[in-house]
Design a protein around this motif. Structure first.
Motif, PDB file in Angstrom:
ATOM      1  N   TYR A 176       0.858  -1.197   0.000  1.00  0.00           N
ATOM      2  CA  TYR A 176       0.000   0.000   0.000  1.00  0.00           C
ATOM      3  C   TYR A 176       0.893   1.245   0.000  1.00  0.00           C
ATOM      4  CZ  TYR A 176      -3.331  -3.465   1.681  1.00  0.00           C
ATOM      5  OH  TYR A 176      -4.095  -4.597   1.821  1.00  0.00           O
ATOM      6  N   PRO A 177       1.251   1.775  -1.168  1.00  0.00           N
ATOM      7  CA  PRO A 177       2.147   2.928  -1.220  1.00  0.00           C
ATOM      8  C   PRO A 177       1.549   4.199  -0.612  1.00  0.00           C
ATOM      9  CG  PRO A 177       1.877   1.951  -3.405  1.00  0.00           C
ATOM     10  CD  PRO A 177       0.942   1.251  -2.482  1.00  0.00           C
ATOM     11  N   SER A 178       0.268   4.225  -0.386  1.00  0.00           N
ATOM     12  CA  SER A 178      -0.340   5.414   0.214  1.00  0.00           C
ATOM     13  C   SER A 178       0.017   5.546   1.700  1.00  0.00           C
ATOM     14  CB  SER A 178      -1.853   5.379   0.054  1.00  0.00           C
ATOM     15  OG  SER A 178      -2.384   4.242   0.700  1.00  0.00           O
ATOM     16  N   LEU A 179       0.633   4.526   2.293  1.00  0.00           N
ATOM     17  CA  LEU A 179       1.068   4.593   3.687  1.00  0.00           C
ATOM     18  C   LEU A 179       2.388   5.353   3.862  1.00  0.00           C
ATOM     19  CD1 LEU A 179       0.346   0.980   4.965  1.00  0.00           C
ATOM     20  CD2 LEU A 179      -0.898   3.058   5.496  1.00  0.00           C
ATOM     21  N   ILE A 180       3.084   5.636   2.776  1.00  0.00           N
ATOM     22  CA  ILE A 180       4.395   6.284   2.864  1.00  0.00           C
ATOM     23  C   ILE A 180       4.315   7.634   3.586  1.00  0.00           C
ATOM     24  CG2 ILE A 180       6.292   7.266   1.513  1.00  0.00           C
ATOM     25  CD1 ILE A 180       5.844   4.993  -0.499  1.00  0.00           C
ATOM     26  N   PRO A 181       3.396   8.552   3.244  1.00  0.00           N
ATOM     27  CA  PRO A 181       3.344   9.827   3.984  1.00  0.00           C
ATOM     28  C   PRO A 181       3.022   9.645   5.467  1.00  0.00           C
ATOM     29  CG  PRO A 181       2.080  10.001   1.969  1.00  0.00           C
ATOM     30  CD  PRO A 181       2.463   8.574   2.118  1.00  0.00           C
ATOM     31  N   GLN A 182       2.153   8.692   5.784  1.00  0.00           N
ATOM     32  CA  GLN A 182       1.809   8.452   7.182  1.00  0.00           C
ATOM     33  C   GLN A 182       3.018   7.947   7.963  1.00  0.00           C
ATOM     34  OE1 GLN A 182      -1.393   5.707   7.726  1.00  0.00           O
ATOM     35  NE2 GLN A 182      -1.561   6.122   9.905  1.00  0.00           N
TER      36      GLN A 182
END
Length: 82
Positions: A13-19
């Motif tokens: 899940y690359p959308s977890l990078i900013p978190q």
């Protein structure tokens, strides 16, 4: 082990990078602030050589992080010398 699981989740899940970045920045900032507090003049780590470090401070020493209305240069010591 936890880093391996985190790396697998970030790859999936690359959308977890900013978190993950913001969590690491927050934890790093909290650690730096804790280190800053631990080095303050009111903290005693060695009680044998310096049992009361607050008595060695000048009355003009600015011990607060932000002093808005207090001018520490004009203060005079009211108490006795110890």
């Amino acid at each position: 082990m936890i880093f391996r699981i985190l790396a697998g989740q970030v790859k999936r899940y690359p959308s977890l990078i900013p978190q993950v970045i913001f969590i690491c920045l927050g934890m790093g900032g909290a650690g730096l602030y804790l280190a800053r507090l631990a080095k303050g003049p009111h903290v005693t780590w060695d009680r044998t050589n310096n049992p009361e470090p607050w008595n060695k401070l000048d009355p003009t020493y600015q011990y607060k992080f932000v002093a808005i209305t207090t001018d520490y240069k004009t203060l005079k010591k009211d108490g006795p010398e110890f």
